[in-house]
Motif scaffolding. Structure first.
Motif, PDB file in Angstrom:
ATOM      1  N   PHE A  57      74.720 -11.957 -23.588  1.00 36.39           N
ATOM      2  CA  PHE A  57      74.844 -10.356 -23.298  1.00 36.39           C
ATOM      3  C   PHE A  57      74.198  -9.569 -24.392  1.00 36.39           C
ATOM      4  O   PHE A  57      73.574  -8.490 -24.001  1.00 36.39           O
ATOM      5  N   ALA A  58      74.475  -9.964 -25.609  1.00 34.73           N
ATOM      6  CA  ALA A  58      73.997  -9.410 -26.818  1.00 34.73           C
ATOM      7  C   ALA A  58      72.249  -9.223 -26.585  1.00 34.73           C
ATOM      8  O   ALA A  58      71.628  -8.081 -26.598  1.00 34.73           O
ATOM      9  N   THR A  59      71.855 -10.200 -26.194  1.00 34.01           N
ATOM     10  CA  THR A  59      70.380 -10.572 -26.250  1.00 34.01           C
ATOM     11  C   THR A  59      69.642  -9.593 -24.776  1.00 34.01           C
ATOM     12  O   THR A  59      68.720  -9.044 -24.893  1.00 34.01           O
ATOM     13  N   ALA A  60      70.493  -9.766 -24.028  1.00 38.33           N
ATOM     14  CA  ALA A  60      70.233  -8.926 -22.514  1.00 38.33           C
ATOM     15  C   ALA A  60      70.049  -7.480 -22.733  1.00 38.33           C
ATOM     16  O   ALA A  60      69.065  -6.857 -22.394  1.00 38.33           O
ATOM     17  N   PHE A  61      71.192  -7.037 -23.534  1.00 39.52           N
ATOM     18  CA  PHE A  61      70.969  -5.373 -24.078  1.00 39.52           C
ATOM     19  C   PHE A  61      69.936  -5.318 -24.854  1.00 39.52           C
ATOM     20  O   PHE A  61      69.292  -4.133 -24.848  1.00 39.52           O
ATOM     21  N   GLN A  62      69.504  -6.105 -25.976  1.00 40.60           N
ATOM     22  CA  GLN A  62      68.401  -6.082 -26.797  1.00 40.60           C
ATOM     23  C   GLN A  62      67.094  -5.988 -25.691  1.00 40.60           C
ATOM     24  O   GLN A  62      66.130  -5.121 -26.282  1.00 40.60           O
ATOM     25  N   SER A  63      67.035  -6.614 -24.843  1.00 43.95           N
ATOM     26  CA  SER A  63      65.912  -6.753 -23.910  1.00 43.95           C
ATOM     27  C   SER A  63      65.397  -5.450 -23.252  1.00 43.95           C
ATOM     28  O   SER A  63      64.635  -5.291 -22.677  1.00 43.95           O
ATOM     29  N   VAL A  64      66.712  -4.486 -23.009  1.00 43.10           N
ATOM     30  CA  VAL A  64      66.464  -3.085 -22.326  1.00 43.10           C
ATOM     31  C   VAL A  64      66.359  -2.280 -23.266  1.00 43.10           C
ATOM     32  O   VAL A  64      66.442  -1.006 -22.958  1.00 43.10           O
ATOM     33  N   GLY A  65      66.275  -2.314 -24.766  1.00 47.28           N
ATOM     34  CA  GLY A  65      66.194  -1.495 -25.688  1.00 47.28           C
ATOM     35  C   GLY A  65      67.437  -1.011 -26.177  1.00 47.28           C
ATOM     36  O   GLY A  65      67.612   0.143 -26.993  1.00 47.28           O
TER      37      GLY A  65
END
Length: 475
Positions: free
Chosen positions: A295-303
């Motif tokens: 989840f942390a990297t998923a939110f990073q992926s959308v800025g």
């Protein structure tokens, strides 16, 4: 009034602990209500399942159909949960599967399950503590802080790694918290669970705005078989209620509220799992999802870098509550076994906070040692088979008890008898068949050690064998 009461002495390894309407005594304090008990269950269930396993299974096993994996696992787990709920209302005593198996299937069965759960629960505490370290490192790195390499993992997990110090400290801190008594520790657990659920809801709400339909196609990239295989993995994220049931003897009006707490904790957790999995696989293509901090990297992926930090904090808090639930479970099983005389009664003493401090410290120190010096993969191999065997024992015991003693006063009855518990048994057997040979080898070695201890000490010191039952007359 509490105390030891005489019963007819019983011989043989299958002698059964009597099922009595009175609730057991032994120094534990009945002080937690429905919400706190439910919070312990949610705390034990929701953790690695959302913050780690969801990404792992989505990435290489099930794809977006990880939601289906959770549904399959949830149905199978519910079949066992219903059996636990019936026993929780019938035998509101510490020990969970150990106590239920002892009362229905006999002392040796109860001992073996209890002995195995001690290892399983302790290993789960260690594995979960190691899992928190991954999110902790992510969070520190994101803020530009870097810890010394030697303290970042067990030997063999990376260059320069000597010990997972953070994981060790966490295990010991949870032991300190539990030794403050169930009233204080359950209150702290409830606060953490509220924070965790709030963060999961925030993840679902914020992430919903970034769902792209294309990321959900194909929905079954690995076929329906991939979703079924995924269910075998995520199943271990939906069984925390069994650890919660070990706190039966510390809950007020346990015969009424424990069945409700078991079903409520599983239902709430499953809803949150399904929503979170849908958001995760909708935000990021399944084959791009991180297997360690999904989840942390998923939110990073959308800025949303700062929100990713919030997710990491939520993961740490969320997994922390799992530590609490399973260390609580291990210490209460240890306490119950000792009170019954199968291990020295010295372990069944409680401190001024009515907490079984000696078992808690033993579990805390052993889990800290595993977390600090054993790679997570090796530690995880210790966490599977015992839980599944406990599910089989409890599900089988509820069937036996329905036919042997239909007249017992039950506050909850397992629906669909005997089909429902048989489904739980079948699914557990199927999952056991998927375990690696090394898991079976370690289980056999641990079980043989348990049989030696039982033969040398437990059988001769059993209170049931001596014609003694510890109980309390609340009238």
């Amino acid at each position: 009034m509490t105390g030891d009461q005489k019963i007819a002495p019983r011989q043989g390894v299958l002698r059964r602990k009597p099922i009595v309407s009175q609730e057991e005594a032994g120094g534990l304090e009945r002080s937690i209500g429905l919400w706190q008990l439910t919070a312990i269950g949610i705390g034990a269930i929701i953790g690695a399942g959302i913050f780690s396993l969801a990404g792992t299974v989505a990435n290489g096993v099930a794809g977006p159909a990880v939601s289906i994996s959770f549904i399959i696992a949830g149905i199978a787990s519910a079949c066992a949960a219903l059996s636990y709920a019936e026993f929780g209302g019938l035998i509101p005593a510490a020990g969970s599967a150990y106590t239920y198996g002892y009362a229905v299937l006999g002392e040796l069965v109860g001992w073996l399950i209890g002995w195995d759960l001690l290892l399983e629960y302790t290993a789960i505490v260690a594995v979960v503590a190691i899992g928190i370290s991954g999110y902790f490192s992510f969070l520190l790195n994101d803020f530009g802080a870097h810890l010394p390499t030697w303290m970042l993992g067990a030997p063999g997990t990376g260059s320069g790694h000597k010990v997972d110090l953070f994981a060790m400290i966490l295990c010991l801190l949870i032991a300190v918290l539990l030794n403050r008594g169930i009233r204080s520790s359950a209150r702290a657990e409830s606060v953490l669970v509220v924070v965790k659920v709030a963060i999961v809801i925030a993840v679902v709400v914020v992430g919903a705005f970034y769902i792209k339909g294309g990321n959900l196609h194909p929905y079954f990239p690995y076929g329906f078989g991939g979703a079924v295989t995924g269910a075998a993995t995520v199943f271990f994220a939906v069984f925390g209620y069994d650890a919660m049931s070990t706190a039966a003897e510390e809950s007020k009006d346990a015969t009424r509220i424990l069945p409700k707490a078991i079903m409520l904790s599983l239902a709430i957790s499953m809803v949150l799992y399904l929503l979170a999995c849908t958001v995760l696989t909708g935000m990021q293509k399944y084959d791009k999802i991180s297997t360690t901090s999904g989840f942390a990297t998923a939110f990073q992926s959308v800025g949303l870098d700062r929100f990713a930090d919030v997710v990491a904090i939520g993961a740490i808090i969320g997994i922390l509550t799992v530590l609490f639930g399973f260390m609580l479970g291990a210490s209460r099983v240890f306490f119950a076994i000792s009170r019954d005389g199968l291990l020295p009664g010295w372990f069944a003493k409680t401190n001024r906070f009515h907490a079984p401090h000696r078992p808690t410290w033993i579990i805390g120190v052993v889990s800290a040692a595993i977390a600090g010096f054993v790679p997570i993969g090796d530690a995880a191999e210790l966490t599977n088979i015992g839980i599944l065997l406990a599910f089989i024992v409890v599900s089988a015991a509820v069937i036996v008890l329905h036919y042997r003693s239909p007249e017992l006063p039950r506050t909850f009855r397992t629906p669909g008898m005997p089909v429902t518990p048989l489904i739980g048994i079948a699914f557990s057997i199927w999952l056991i068949s998927k375990l690696e040979p090394v898991t079976w080898l370690r289980f056999v070695v641990w079980a043989l050690l348990g049989i030696v201890i039982y033969a040398a000490y437990g059988y001769r010191h059993s209170k049931v064998g001596e014609g003694v039952a510890v109980q309390t007359d609340e009238a």
